[in-house]
Design a protein around this motif. Structure first.
Motif, short mmCIF file in Angstrom:
data_model
loop_
_atom_site.label_atom_id
_atom_site.label_comp_id
_atom_site.label_asym_id
_atom_site.label_seq_id
_atom_site.Cartn_x
_atom_site.Cartn_y
_atom_site.Cartn_z
N PHE A 34 -8.95 -3.21 4.58
CA PHE A 34 -7.69 -3.30 5.13
C PHE A 34 -7.51 -4.10 6.11
O PHE A 34 -6.29 -4.91 6.28
CB PHE A 34 -7.26 -1.94 5.50
N GLU A 35 -8.44 -4.27 7.10
CA GLU A 35 -8.31 -5.08 8.31
C GLU A 35 -8.41 -6.61 7.95
O GLU A 35 -7.87 -7.32 8.93
CB GLU A 35 -9.37 -4.64 9.21
N GLN A 40 -1.12 -6.80 4.80
CA GLN A 40 -1.56 -5.54 4.40
C GLN A 40 -0.54 -4.56 3.22
O GLN A 40 0.57 -4.80 3.60
CB GLN A 40 -1.77 -4.63 5.67
N GLY A 112 -0.70 -5.49 -1.06
CA GLY A 112 -1.06 -6.38 -0.17
C GLY A 112 -1.13 -7.68 -0.86
O GLY A 112 -1.34 -7.70 -2.02
N HIS A 114 -3.45 -11.47 -0.33
CA HIS A 114 -4.45 -12.70 0.43
C HIS A 114 -4.34 -14.04 -0.08
O HIS A 114 -4.52 -14.31 -1.28
CB HIS A 114 -5.76 -11.81 0.47
N VAL A 121 -6.99 -3.80 -2.10
CA VAL A 121 -7.21 -3.52 -0.62
C VAL A 121 -7.73 -2.14 -0.37
O VAL A 121 -7.39 -1.20 -0.99
CB VAL A 121 -5.95 -3.52 -0.08
N PHE A 123 -8.87 0.97 1.78
CA PHE A 123 -8.42 1.62 2.80
C PHE A 123 -9.20 2.85 3.40
O PHE A 123 -9.81 3.58 2.31
CB PHE A 123 -6.80 2.22 2.49
#
Length: 131
Positions: A34-35, A40, A112, A114, A121, A123
């Motif tokens: 997640f980070e 996100q 999300g 990327h 993602v 979490f």
């Protein structure tokens, strides 16, 4: 000797370049923490609404002195659904089953992405329980 060294280096470079997976294959199945994801995933209404959702639906077992942090990880898929729920730290007394039940009730998230592509993602959710 010089020809042998050049041959060895060439074979080494060829081995490394041929051994790598194409990025298009890796990106379709890779799970990004997640980070680290650029955009996100978002629970409907935002993170505060997600906390309210879990708090409203999670039933704490009626066990005297049940305390600790229940920790669960799950994947938010590219379609916004939740999958691959894993309890990392179970407090016992049915807490693992309960958090899995609650997450199964979750509405779909906004997925999300990327590098301009939809992303799976990971979490991590810690839940502090003091009974």
């Amino acid at each position: 000797m010089k020809k042998l060294l050049i041959l060895i280096v060439t074979l080494f470079v060829a081995q490394i370049s041929l051994a790598q997976s194409p990025m298009s294959v890796v990106n379709k199945t890779a799970v990004i923490p997640f980070e680290n994801v650029e955009n996100q995933p978002i629970f409907p209404g935002g993170n505060n609404e997600f906390i309210k959702f879990v708090g409203k639906n999670f039933r704490v077992p009626e066990v005297e002195d049940l305390r600790g942090v229940l920790k669960v990880t799950f994947v938010i898929e590219t379609n916004g659904s939740i999958s691959d729920v894993k309890v990392v730290n179970d407090l016992g007394h049915g807490t693992a089953e309960e958090i899995k039940r609650v997450l199964s009730l979750s509405p779909k998230w906004t997925a999300g992405d990327h590098e301009g592509k939809p992303a799976r993602v990971l979490f991590t959710l810690p839940i502090t329980i003091r009974n």
